[in-house]
Write a protein that holds these residues in place. Sequence first.
Motif, PDB file in Angstrom:
ATOM      1  N   THR A  56     -86.119 -60.188  53.762  1.00 22.10           N
ATOM      2  CA  THR A  56     -87.596 -60.114  52.833  1.00 22.10           C
ATOM      3  C   THR A  56     -87.325 -60.987  51.683  1.00 22.10           C
ATOM      4  O   THR A  56     -86.682 -60.653  50.833  1.00 22.10           O
ATOM      5  CB  THR A  56     -87.659 -58.516  52.564  1.00 22.10           C
ATOM      6  OG1 THR A  56     -87.610 -57.746  53.951  1.00 22.10           O
ATOM      7  CG2 THR A  56     -88.983 -58.268  51.855  1.00 22.10           C
ATOM      8  N   TYR A  78     -96.938 -60.359  46.236  1.00 21.37           N
ATOM      9  CA  TYR A  78     -96.683 -59.660  47.687  1.00 21.37           C
ATOM     10  C   TYR A  78     -95.212 -60.308  48.107  1.00 21.37           C
ATOM     11  O   TYR A  78     -94.523 -60.948  47.666  1.00 21.37           O
ATOM     12  CB  TYR A  78     -97.578 -60.492  48.775  1.00 21.37           C
ATOM     13  CG  TYR A  78     -97.609 -61.792  48.744  1.00 21.37           C
ATOM     14  CD1 TYR A  78     -96.473 -62.305  49.900  1.00 21.37           C
ATOM     15  CD2 TYR A  78     -98.392 -62.895  47.994  1.00 21.37           C
ATOM     16  CE1 TYR A  78     -96.476 -63.853  50.097  1.00 21.37           C
ATOM     17  CE2 TYR A  78     -98.133 -63.974  48.289  1.00 21.37           C
ATOM     18  CZ  TYR A  78     -97.475 -64.709  49.330  1.00 21.37           C
ATOM     19  OH  TYR A  78     -97.250 -65.853  49.454  1.00 21.37           O
ATOM     20  N   VAL A 132     -94.163 -59.521  58.360  1.00 21.36           N
ATOM     21  CA  VAL A 132     -95.228 -58.609  57.703  1.00 21.36           C
ATOM     22  C   VAL A 132     -95.397 -58.940  56.220  1.00 21.36           C
ATOM     23  O   VAL A 132     -94.337 -59.000  55.462  1.00 21.36           O
ATOM     24  CB  VAL A 132     -94.636 -57.032  57.894  1.00 21.36           C
ATOM     25  CG1 VAL A 132     -95.839 -56.265  57.162  1.00 21.36           C
ATOM     26  CG2 VAL A 132     -94.522 -56.907  59.423  1.00 21.36           C
ATOM     27  N   ARG A 133     -96.570 -59.155  55.754  1.00 22.02           N
ATOM     28  CA  ARG A 133     -97.005 -59.462  54.341  1.00 22.02           C
ATOM     29  C   ARG A 133     -97.471 -58.223  53.694  1.00 22.02           C
ATOM     30  O   ARG A 133     -98.547 -57.685  54.268  1.00 22.02           O
ATOM     31  CB  ARG A 133     -97.745 -60.894  54.253  1.00 22.02           C
ATOM     32  CG  ARG A 133     -98.145 -61.034  52.678  1.00 22.02           C
ATOM     33  CD  ARG A 133     -98.887 -62.459  52.545  1.00 22.02           C
ATOM     34  NE  ARG A 133    -100.102 -62.512  53.306  1.00 22.02           N
ATOM     35  CZ  ARG A 133    -100.850 -63.577  52.889  1.00 22.02           C
ATOM     36  NH1 ARG A 133    -100.417 -64.707  52.223  1.00 22.02           N
ATOM     37  NH2 ARG A 133    -101.884 -63.657  53.774  1.00 22.02           N
ATOM     38  N   THR A 134     -96.946 -57.811  52.661  1.00 21.03           N
ATOM     39  CA  THR A 134     -97.405 -56.487  51.992  1.00 21.03           C
ATOM     40  C   THR A 134     -97.809 -56.948  50.557  1.00 21.03           C
ATOM     41  O   THR A 134     -97.029 -57.458  49.777  1.00 21.03           O
ATOM     42  CB  THR A 134     -96.307 -55.471  51.980  1.00 21.03           C
ATOM     43  OG1 THR A 134     -96.003 -55.161  53.341  1.00 21.03           O
ATOM     44  CG2 THR A 134     -96.955 -54.121  51.230  1.00 21.03           C
ATOM     45  N   HIS A 135     -99.125 -56.703  50.164  1.00 21.30           N
ATOM     46  CA  HIS A 135     -99.569 -57.244  48.933  1.00 21.30           C
ATOM     47  C   HIS A 135     -99.223 -56.262  47.911  1.00 21.30           C
ATOM     48  O   HIS A 135     -98.976 -54.706  48.045  1.00 21.30           O
ATOM     49  CB  HIS A 135    -100.895 -57.132  48.889  1.00 21.30           C
ATOM     50  CG  HIS A 135    -101.586 -58.612  49.804  1.00 21.30           C
ATOM     51  ND1 HIS A 135    -101.888 -59.783  49.136  1.00 21.30           N
ATOM     52  CD2 HIS A 135    -101.671 -58.900  51.013  1.00 21.30           C
ATOM     53  CE1 HIS A 135    -101.918 -60.590  49.882  1.00 21.30           C
ATOM     54  NE2 HIS A 135    -101.961 -60.154  51.116  1.00 21.30           N
ATOM     55  N   GLY A 183    -101.137 -52.778  48.432  1.00 20.32           N
ATOM     56  CA  GLY A 183    -100.802 -52.078  49.560  1.00 20.32           C
ATOM     57  C   GLY A 183    -101.062 -52.564  50.734  1.00 20.32           C
ATOM     58  O   GLY A 183    -100.712 -51.954  51.808  1.00 20.32           O
ATOM     59  N   ASN A 184    -102.085 -53.468  50.824  1.00 16.97           N
ATOM     60  CA  ASN A 184    -102.454 -54.013  52.098  1.00 16.97           C
ATOM     61  C   ASN A 184    -101.637 -54.977  52.721  1.00 16.97           C
ATOM     62  O   ASN A 184    -100.656 -55.594  51.937  1.00 16.97           O
ATOM     63  CB  ASN A 184    -103.836 -55.029  51.773  1.00 16.97           C
ATOM     64  CG  ASN A 184    -105.028 -53.998  51.283  1.00 16.97           C
ATOM     65  OD1 ASN A 184    -104.961 -53.090  51.521  1.00 16.97           O
ATOM     66  ND2 ASN A 184    -105.805 -54.737  50.470  1.00 16.97           N
ATOM     67  N   THR A 185    -101.471 -54.867  54.163  1.00 16.54           N
ATOM     68  CA  THR A 185    -100.418 -55.482  54.914  1.00 16.54           C
ATOM     69  C   THR A 185    -101.175 -56.458  55.820  1.00 16.54           C
ATOM     70  O   THR A 185    -102.317 -56.176  56.198  1.00 16.54           O
ATOM     71  CB  THR A 185     -99.876 -54.620  55.587  1.00 16.54           C
ATOM     72  OG1 THR A 185    -100.479 -53.782  56.463  1.00 16.54           O
ATOM     73  CG2 THR A 185     -98.993 -53.528  54.708  1.00 16.54           C
TER      74      THR A 185
END
Length: 628
Positions: free
Chosen positions: A532, A538, A548-551, A554-556
Amino acid sequence: MIRNLLIASAISVTLSGCGGSSNNTQEQTQPAPPKTSTPTPAPTKPSINTAPEITGETSSEILAVTGGEIVFALSDSEGDSLDVSVEHNLEWMSYTQNDNILTLKLQPGLFDIGDYDIRITLSDGKDSTEHSIAISVKDNPDEWGAYPLSKEMLFGGWSNKDESLILAFNKVNQGLVINEGQIEQISLEQNEHGEVQTYLLSCYATPTDCVNKSALDFQVIAKEENKIRIQYKPLGQNATVTTLAKQIAPAMTDKFKYNRPAGELTYMPFPAGYVSVDGEFESLMSVRLIAPNTVDQTSNQLFIIKAEFDKGLFTKSSLNTADSKKASFNHKDSGEKIYYDYYNQYNKIDVLYSSENYTVFDINFENVLTAQTESWLSEEEKEQIRPLLAPRHSLTAIQPLTKATDYIPKKNTTYLTQIFLENQSETPSSSRSHISQEITLLDDSEADLVIAPNTLSHATYTIEDAEMSIELDSQTTKVQLLNSPQSEHIYALTTYSRTYNYYIFETSKRPLLSIFSEQNYQALEQDYLNSTYIMENYKVEFTDKIAVRTHSSGNTQVGEVTYLENGSMDIRWCNGEPLNQACESFTSITMNFKVENKFKDNYLIRTKTKYSGNIERPYSHLMFATKQ
């Protein structure tokens, strides 16, 4: 007869001459006595003086305010009169000598906490002896005071000796803290009992959120003129107890000719600035200010200030109409969200604190609607947003950038960077600087540039006094090679220029900073898998086939990954959730993710965005990341 008498006389004379005896009364000669020498007296042996002695402790601890005494015994074997001197310049220390007893009397306060070496000299008039004692003055929480917080007491800039903690407060109950290089905003608020409480705002940790706050235990426990001793304890962290001195008449120095917003350099290009402290040219400063997004929300935003200074102090500012921002409000009747554009007008910029490492400003500014917004908003709508346009204050800090005069780039080496060239690319609506994403120095004067998105151009260059001059197609670009505080890297500073044709040829200029890093790392597939990478806004988590990209919001996003021979990963974003680690369909966007360099504590990541048909955006992003 006569003849016999003569013979007798002759015999008598002969005997007399031979020392013989006779019956005559003639005096005889006595032998001389033997010679004797007078003895020389032995020299007197001088008496030996013994140096006097001091008997006592070599180290001692005492509590501030409580104080104490330290006693030493003085002696001299010959009983000589003794003279004592104690070398110190401490107002809280005195001493007395009573016969052969020396007493140090110590009465330190809370501002005297620390370690001291004291030297005592004892003399008997002939010889002397020295004795050293290390005195450690310890904190004494039982003697802490409790001083009510107020803007009158806290106004100005404060720091401890090593600048590990810097505090600055303006006159409208706003504060800024730089704690071990980390920057936070402080709010002083009055509770229902009239007591002032302190909070840390989340604006620097999360620039889009300046509403959430956490409790801050901030106490002034001792106070003198231009000096306070404080306890500073953010929620969930250890307490810091330290003494802060107030800076008197702070002003910027020419060390800040090149500068950047204070804080971590997390992505490139990063906004920077250049300042003439004596007003030789108009200064451009990139700063973070807390400004409104909506009626009920503010955020920490970057602005470019055009300003003039004299002797390190602000004199005036001009409106930077090319640096417009967007905000919104909900119509009070219809509830419709309405967007508007504005500029900042800077009324006053006060220097609260300035050292070799930081300058902290209190900036008073107000919003001015753009001409386009003025034309489309009704008078009723303008009245509704008037509170958003009102003058406000915001604290901000910058750090200096210094010339990397000892740095010599290597020949036959490729450097990762983002240099904004004087060469312009033209579109019907505007023209803007070309961006060089890589530069390869071939020899002492020849170089190859990779111009975004992927064009190779040949140029010439020279380097003198940490300034690289690049000549490409008869245009010369000046690149400043700089060091940044608390960073091991070299940075390149250039100015991005863009001219808007539809604003009557209005030109926007923005000094931007990018890393200038030797390319020396080839990432392998295992550098990505089951890892990771965490960036500022992000994080990207790689598994066997999925990323998986997590901003920070909280948006993915989820995408399929493909490892490429150049050491990068292509991430094709899925439409919806993948099934069995495979996307059923894809969006039109692919992100290329590449680990470009590996440093001691982090990695340099480059991302590029490609659209359907493998069309790349004309620029890429460089950013620092940590790896889990």
